[in-house]
Design a protein around this motif. Structure first.
Motif, PDB file in Angstrom:
ATOM      1  N   GLY B 281       0.255  -7.670 -29.907  1.00 26.33           N
ATOM      2  CA  GLY B 281      -1.203  -7.541 -29.901  1.00 26.33           C
ATOM      3  C   GLY B 281      -1.812  -8.161 -28.656  1.00 26.33           C
ATOM      4  N   PRO B 282      -1.552  -9.451 -28.413  1.00 25.06           N
ATOM      5  CA  PRO B 282      -2.147 -10.077 -27.218  1.00 25.06           C
ATOM      6  C   PRO B 282      -1.663  -9.458 -25.913  1.00 25.06           C
ATOM      7  CG  PRO B 282      -1.105 -11.727 -28.652  1.00 25.06           C
ATOM      8  CD  PRO B 282      -0.809 -10.392 -29.250  1.00 25.06           C
ATOM      9  N   ILE B 283      -0.413  -9.006 -25.905  1.00 23.38           N
ATOM     10  CA  ILE B 283       0.129  -8.378 -24.694  1.00 23.38           C
ATOM     11  C   ILE B 283      -0.643  -7.084 -24.396  1.00 23.38           C
ATOM     12  CG2 ILE B 283       2.161  -7.191 -23.751  1.00 23.38           C
ATOM     13  CD1 ILE B 283       2.988  -9.938 -23.854  1.00 23.38           C
ATOM     14  N   ALA B 284      -0.884  -6.310 -25.454  1.00 29.21           N
ATOM     15  CA  ALA B 284      -1.629  -5.061 -25.274  1.00 29.21           C
ATOM     16  C   ALA B 284      -3.065  -5.367 -24.864  1.00 29.21           C
ATOM     17  CB  ALA B 284      -1.604  -4.242 -26.563  1.00 29.21           C
ATOM     18  N   ALA B 285      -3.652  -6.416 -25.499  1.00 29.55           N
ATOM     19  CA  ALA B 285      -5.035  -6.768 -25.172  1.00 29.55           C
ATOM     20  C   ALA B 285      -5.156  -7.147 -23.701  1.00 29.55           C
ATOM     21  CB  ALA B 285      -5.506  -7.918 -26.059  1.00 29.55           C
ATOM     22  N   ALA B 286      -4.079  -7.724 -23.150  1.00 27.51           N
ATOM     23  CA  ALA B 286      -4.093  -8.100 -21.736  1.00 27.51           C
ATOM     24  C   ALA B 286      -3.740  -6.907 -20.843  1.00 27.51           C
ATOM     25  CB  ALA B 286      -3.121  -9.242 -21.485  1.00 27.51           C
ATOM     26  N   ASN B 287      -3.574  -5.741 -21.477  1.00 26.33           N
ATOM     27  CA  ASN B 287      -3.324  -4.495 -20.734  1.00 26.33           C
ATOM     28  C   ASN B 287      -1.999  -4.540 -19.971  1.00 26.33           C
ATOM     29  OD1 ASN B 287      -4.195  -1.958 -20.454  1.00 26.33           O
ATOM     30  ND2 ASN B 287      -5.765  -2.395 -18.914  1.00 26.33           N
ATOM     31  N   ILE B 288      -0.997  -5.197 -20.548  1.00 26.02           N
ATOM     32  CA  ILE B 288       0.330  -5.244 -19.935  1.00 26.02           C
ATOM     33  C   ILE B 288       1.199  -4.179 -20.601  1.00 26.02           C
ATOM     34  CG2 ILE B 288       2.404  -6.668 -19.607  1.00 26.02           C
ATOM     35  CD1 ILE B 288       0.473  -9.127 -19.758  1.00 26.02           C
ATOM     36  N   ASN B 289       1.804  -3.356 -19.790  1.00 23.98           N
ATOM     37  CA  ASN B 289       2.646  -2.272 -20.292  1.00 23.98           C
ATOM     38  C   ASN B 289       3.990  -2.779 -20.763  1.00 23.98           C
ATOM     39  OD1 ASN B 289       1.829   0.333 -20.538  1.00 23.98           O
ATOM     40  ND2 ASN B 289       1.931   0.730 -18.325  1.00 23.98           N
ATOM     41  N   VAL B 290       4.293  -2.627 -22.038  1.00 25.55           N
ATOM     42  CA  VAL B 290       5.611  -3.010 -22.542  1.00 25.55           C
ATOM     43  C   VAL B 290       6.472  -1.767 -22.588  1.00 25.55           C
ATOM     44  CG1 VAL B 290       6.861  -3.834 -24.550  1.00 25.55           C
ATOM     45  CG2 VAL B 290       4.735  -4.933 -23.864  1.00 25.55           C
ATOM     46  N   GLU B 312       7.999  -6.129 -13.578  1.00 23.00           N
ATOM     47  CA  GLU B 312       8.250  -7.473 -13.073  1.00 23.00           C
ATOM     48  C   GLU B 312       6.964  -8.133 -12.576  1.00 23.00           C
ATOM     49  OE1 GLU B 312      11.987  -8.149 -10.872  1.00 23.00           O
ATOM     50  OE2 GLU B 312      10.760  -9.295  -9.458  1.00 23.00           O
ATOM     51  N   SER B 313       6.045  -7.347 -12.015  1.00 22.36           N
ATOM     52  CA  SER B 313       4.797  -7.908 -11.477  1.00 22.36           C
ATOM     53  C   SER B 313       3.912  -8.492 -12.577  1.00 22.36           C
ATOM     54  CB  SER B 313       4.032  -6.832 -10.720  1.00 22.36           C
ATOM     55  OG  SER B 313       3.744  -5.753 -11.598  1.00 22.36           O
ATOM     56  N   GLU B 314       4.163  -8.125 -13.836  1.00 24.36           N
ATOM     57  CA  GLU B 314       3.305  -8.609 -14.923  1.00 24.36           C
ATOM     58  C   GLU B 314       4.003  -9.660 -15.777  1.00 24.36           C
ATOM     59  OE1 GLU B 314       1.717  -5.146 -16.910  1.00 24.36           O
ATOM     60  OE2 GLU B 314       0.305  -4.886 -15.256  1.00 24.36           O
ATOM     61  N   LEU B 315       5.201 -10.063 -15.340  1.00 23.93           N
ATOM     62  CA  LEU B 315       5.980 -11.001 -16.158  1.00 23.93           C
ATOM     63  C   LEU B 315       5.237 -12.319 -16.374  1.00 23.93           C
ATOM     64  CD1 LEU B 315       8.597 -11.821 -17.581  1.00 23.93           C
ATOM     65  CD2 LEU B 315       9.516 -12.518 -15.364  1.00 23.93           C
ATOM     66  N   ALA B 316       4.721 -12.908 -15.306  1.00 23.77           N
ATOM     67  CA  ALA B 316       4.089 -14.224 -15.413  1.00 23.77           C
ATOM     68  C   ALA B 316       2.894 -14.162 -16.363  1.00 23.77           C
ATOM     69  CB  ALA B 316       3.637 -14.696 -14.030  1.00 23.77           C
ATOM     70  N   ARG B 317       2.130 -13.103 -16.253  1.00 28.56           N
ATOM     71  CA  ARG B 317       0.957 -12.956 -17.095  1.00 28.56           C
ATOM     72  C   ARG B 317       1.353 -12.778 -18.564  1.00 28.56           C
ATOM     73  NH1 ARG B 317      -3.267  -9.151 -17.495  1.00 28.56           N
ATOM     74  NH2 ARG B 317      -1.995  -7.498 -16.632  1.00 28.56           N
ATOM     75  N   ALA B 318       2.433 -12.018 -18.793  1.00 24.73           N
ATOM     76  CA  ALA B 318       2.888 -11.801 -20.167  1.00 24.73           C
ATOM     77  C   ALA B 318       3.282 -13.125 -20.814  1.00 24.73           C
ATOM     78  CB  ALA B 318       4.059 -10.816 -20.175  1.00 24.73           C
ATOM     79  N   VAL B 319       3.980 -13.951 -20.053  1.00 31.60           N
ATOM     80  CA  VAL B 319       4.428 -15.235 -20.595  1.00 31.60           C
ATOM     81  C   VAL B 319       3.221 -16.131 -20.887  1.00 31.60           C
ATOM     82  CG1 VAL B 319       5.731 -17.332 -20.067  1.00 31.60           C
ATOM     83  CG2 VAL B 319       6.696 -15.083 -19.511  1.00 31.60           C
ATOM     84  N   ASP B 320       2.263 -16.159 -19.988  1.00 30.62           N
ATOM     85  CA  ASP B 320       1.035 -16.941 -20.209  1.00 30.62           C
ATOM     86  C   ASP B 320       0.358 -16.538 -21.507  1.00 30.62           C
ATOM     87  OD1 ASP B 320       1.326 -18.328 -17.930  1.00 30.62           O
ATOM     88  OD2 ASP B 320      -0.259 -17.306 -16.784  1.00 30.62           O
ATOM     89  N   VAL B 321       0.234 -15.232 -21.696  1.00 33.76           N
ATOM     90  CA  VAL B 321      -0.436 -14.716 -22.895  1.00 33.76           C
ATOM     91  C   VAL B 321       0.293 -15.186 -24.149  1.00 33.76           C
ATOM     92  CG1 VAL B 321      -0.781 -12.574 -24.194  1.00 33.76           C
ATOM     93  CG2 VAL B 321      -1.511 -12.727 -21.804  1.00 33.76           C
ATOM     94  N   LEU B 322       1.635 -15.111 -24.138  1.00 31.65           N
ATOM     95  CA  LEU B 322       2.409 -15.494 -25.335  1.00 31.65           C
ATOM     96  C   LEU B 322       2.294 -16.984 -25.619  1.00 31.65           C
ATOM     97  CD1 LEU B 322       5.608 -13.316 -24.828  1.00 31.65           C
ATOM     98  CD2 LEU B 322       3.723 -12.932 -26.435  1.00 31.65           C
ATOM     99  N   LYS B 323       2.254 -17.780 -24.562  1.00 30.06           N
ATOM    100  CA  LYS B 323       2.212 -19.235 -24.758  1.00 30.06           C
ATOM    101  C   LYS B 323       0.912 -19.694 -25.389  1.00 30.06           C
ATOM    102  CE  LYS B 323       5.644 -20.959 -21.589  1.00 30.06           C
ATOM    103  NZ  LYS B 323       5.952 -21.331 -20.190  1.00 30.06           N
ATOM    104  N   GLN B 324      -0.126 -18.841 -25.247  1.00 34.38           N
ATOM    105  CA  GLN B 324      -1.411 -19.225 -25.834  1.00 34.38           C
ATOM    106  C   GLN B 324      -1.523 -18.879 -27.315  1.00 34.38           C
ATOM    107  OE1 GLN B 324      -4.350 -17.453 -23.241  1.00 34.38           O
ATOM    108  NE2 GLN B 324      -3.438 -18.502 -21.496  1.00 34.38           N
ATOM    109  N   GLU B 325      -0.508 -18.188 -27.856  1.00 28.34           N
ATOM    110  CA  GLU B 325      -0.558 -17.795 -29.273  1.00 28.34           C
ATOM    111  C   GLU B 325      -0.060 -18.926 -30.167  1.00 28.34           C
ATOM    112  OE1 GLU B 325      -1.607 -14.867 -31.047  1.00 28.34           O
ATOM    113  OE2 GLU B 325      -2.670 -14.965 -29.121  1.00 28.34           O
TER     114      GLU B 325
END
Lengths: 405, 405
Positions: B281-290, B312-325
């Motif tokens: 959910g949060p990954i999609a909300a951040a508009n990161i393509n899985v 790969e360019s969105e890896l850092a952002r994806a991890v940030d998003v997950l850590k906030q959950e």
């Protein structure tokens, strides 16, 4: 507010234009903006069309070329949003700019301003792509060179605007070209009639059609610079207004000149009704712009002499056209290149004799020979040798006392 | 006929495209053409928007960017007229291309094709600006990257066309990337399902949405080159058709690979309903393509491990998003860059066991370690080290006997 091509030539200039719009919004004004394409863009798009086709279809040229204003309208709307101002772009078809079907030189027939007026009343700035409209069949049209001025005045009229400010690369209309006469001064107020004469006589600031439209709708126009910080509400430029709104009328308002002239004289043309149509019909059909026309009865009363001017680049074509006319086969056609037209314009001259005499004397004092004279109610034009053009302008500016105090 | 950006990159290429259209017209076909912007133009226009605003409003980006296709549509219409072919340009709003209001990634909802169909029946070629449409409020939208393919298929469906030919810079779909495997061969016919898997797996020839739309409307697609003289009526490219229309089904149709992957693994995620939604959910909300998602139950049965890939360019952002959950605070998040995905696609594998085993064995023989596996009915994808990607593609192309005879 209308911004021309040099005023939106790149994103830095677009941001500057946005600052001016923002300043008007901060004064509490509802603002509609009209933009041209970035300078050079229209020529670039036309060049692409010509690469494809030596004689491209005007409908498709218009579809291609109208994209230039579309880009600047979107960019200026973005720049306004960036300044926290509610704004949106409008294309010609979105704003209901209905035109004739004469592609590449269409005339605006109507603007359905209701939707835009509604958005303006909600304090949203409208940024309209100038120069373009749409036919009743939904094809995109363009208005021809300088058409964005016309869009601006037509939109201002349709919106019942209080004022239409034309931002350009000069800060107003001058008594004459300041590059020739350093003492030339900015005119604070000028009448539509004078502006029309000056516009058509070579002061290339406002397109003639836009002045005509302002005159017709009695829309207060102002010409001012986009290259300084002044905004229209402070009236820093030249206001184009009704004659009655000018308190003290100058005798002569300004001196105009055009350098690109060539003279054609037809001697021994039959002096019968319809002969002028015989001369100028084919010229018009060939789409050659004629400027001055002077006709004199010649000595014997059966024939006449006729002189007119055309842009020098079209001289050869004009002569070719005339030589093909049977009715002119006896005419003696003579041409002269390297001539210039210098004109004195002023509403005040209507009620004052002696303005013409003053002009002729000032030129004679400088030994400048006059090749032809044409006059209207508020204008006197003379044709002279091109290399006398600048001395003539200086002498006349001086003779009528137009210099800065 | 659809021509992409490289196929209309300058006026010389536009003339070449016009030659192809003319050849189809000479065969007696009624032709509608969809064009992209000249290659590079869309990026240039987006860059202008970004110069004005770091975060430009999508409505205005669309107004600016749509001008690119407008220019090529007009130019191609001119090139056709130059070949004595009746033609006109159509912009999205003129052709009734109605879209959703999701600016910059709008979906086509409807095309009112009646006016264009009427013109086609009069043997006038229609040249539609791709990638653009209009909302019900009359604002211009764009369809997102590759949207001109979608426009082409949607228009073909709305016109009940017999065929939709996508002209591009390759001459068809290959069994794998010919730069990696010189023996790769062009596929004559491929099913929509396979093309979908190949398109989404990195064969960048056709946009996924356009294939989906072709599938849904059963529109015969063809991918072919704009850089040779062949035309669609001779079927020189790869036809994308229904499964039934392929006589002899290959076991495996092609090998795809993507290099831009990064792997994220969450160890010790609570194994309860809804946990996947908590992650994605949060990954999609951040508009990161899985892309790939693999889930395994872990040893003790109360927790699960979950692996997925992102660009790969969105890896850092994806991890940030997950850590906030909050719900994932006990999860152990590990990432790996430098991975690639290699996939085997083929409808035939549905009815044949052993395709997966053959893949795993071929990779094992080359000592290539598999980091994750995901399968669908017609596809098997594996995640491997990026530097093994090319050897893997070669080995698989060989293992499934896809080389040219």
């Amino acid at each position: 507010m209308k911004f021309g091509g040099t005023s939106v030539q790149d994103t830095a200039h677009i941001k500057r234009a946005a600052d001016k719009v923002a300043a008007e919004v901060q004064r509490g004004n509802e603002v509609a903006v009209v933009v041209s394409a970035m300078s050079g863009e229209t020529n670039k798009l036309i060049a692409l069309c010509k690469e494809i086709s030596p004689n491209p279809n005007p409908q498709e040229i218009d579809a291609v070329v109208a994209s230039g204003e579309q880009v600047t309208a979107g960019l200026l709307a973005l720049a306004l949003q960036e300044r926290d101002i509610d704004a949106r772009s409008w294309l010609g078809w979105q704003a209901g700019v209905k035109t004739s079907e004469s592609h590449s030189k269409a005339r605006i027939e109507d603007i359905d301003a209701a939707p835009m007026r509604e958005r303006l009343s909600l304090k949203q700035v409208a940024v309209l792509a100038g120069f373009q409209g749409v036919t009743k069949n939904g094809r995109i049209t363009t208005l021809g060179r300088g058409g964005s001025d016309t869009t601006a005045v037509a939109l201002a009229a349709a919106l019942h605007a209080d004022r239409c400010d034309i931002y350009t690369d000069v800060d107003g209309i001058y008594t004459t070209d300041p590059r020739i006469v350093p003492g030339a001064q900015k005119i604070a107020k000028i009448s539509y009639e004078e502006m029309l004469e000056l516009a058509s006589l070579g002061a290339k600031v406002l397109q003639v059609r836009s002045v005509e439209m302002g005159y017709k709708h009695n829309m207060a126009l102002q010409v001012l610079s986009s290259f300084n910080d002044a905004i229209g509400s402070d009236f820093p430029g030249t206001q184009v207004v009704r004659e009655d709104d000018i308190m003290e009328q100058q005798l002569v308002t300004g001196i105009a000149h055009t350098e690109d002239e060539a003279k054609v004289t037809l001697f021994n043309v039959p002096d019968i009704p319809g002969v002028a149509a015989k001369v100028f019909g084919p010229i018009a059909a060939a789409n050659i712009n004629v400027d001055m026309i002077v006709q004199n009865v010649s000595g014997d009363g059966n024939a006449t002499d006729m002189t007119f001017t055309v842009p020098e680049s079209e001289l050869a074509r004009a002569v070719d056209v005339l030589k093909q006319e049977d009715d002119l086969k006896d005419a003696d056609i003579r041409t002269e290149k390297d001539v210039a037209k210098v004109s004195v314009v002023g509403i005040g001259m209507r009620s004052h004799a002696g303005v013409a005499q003053q002009m002729f004397k000032a030129l004679a004092d400088k030994d400048i020979n006059i090749k032809a004279i044409a006059t209207s109610e508020i204008k006197i034009s003379v044709l002279i040798a091109r290399d006398s053009s600048e001395p003539a302008v200086r002498a006349l500016h001086d003779a009528y006392g137009l210099h800065k105090q």
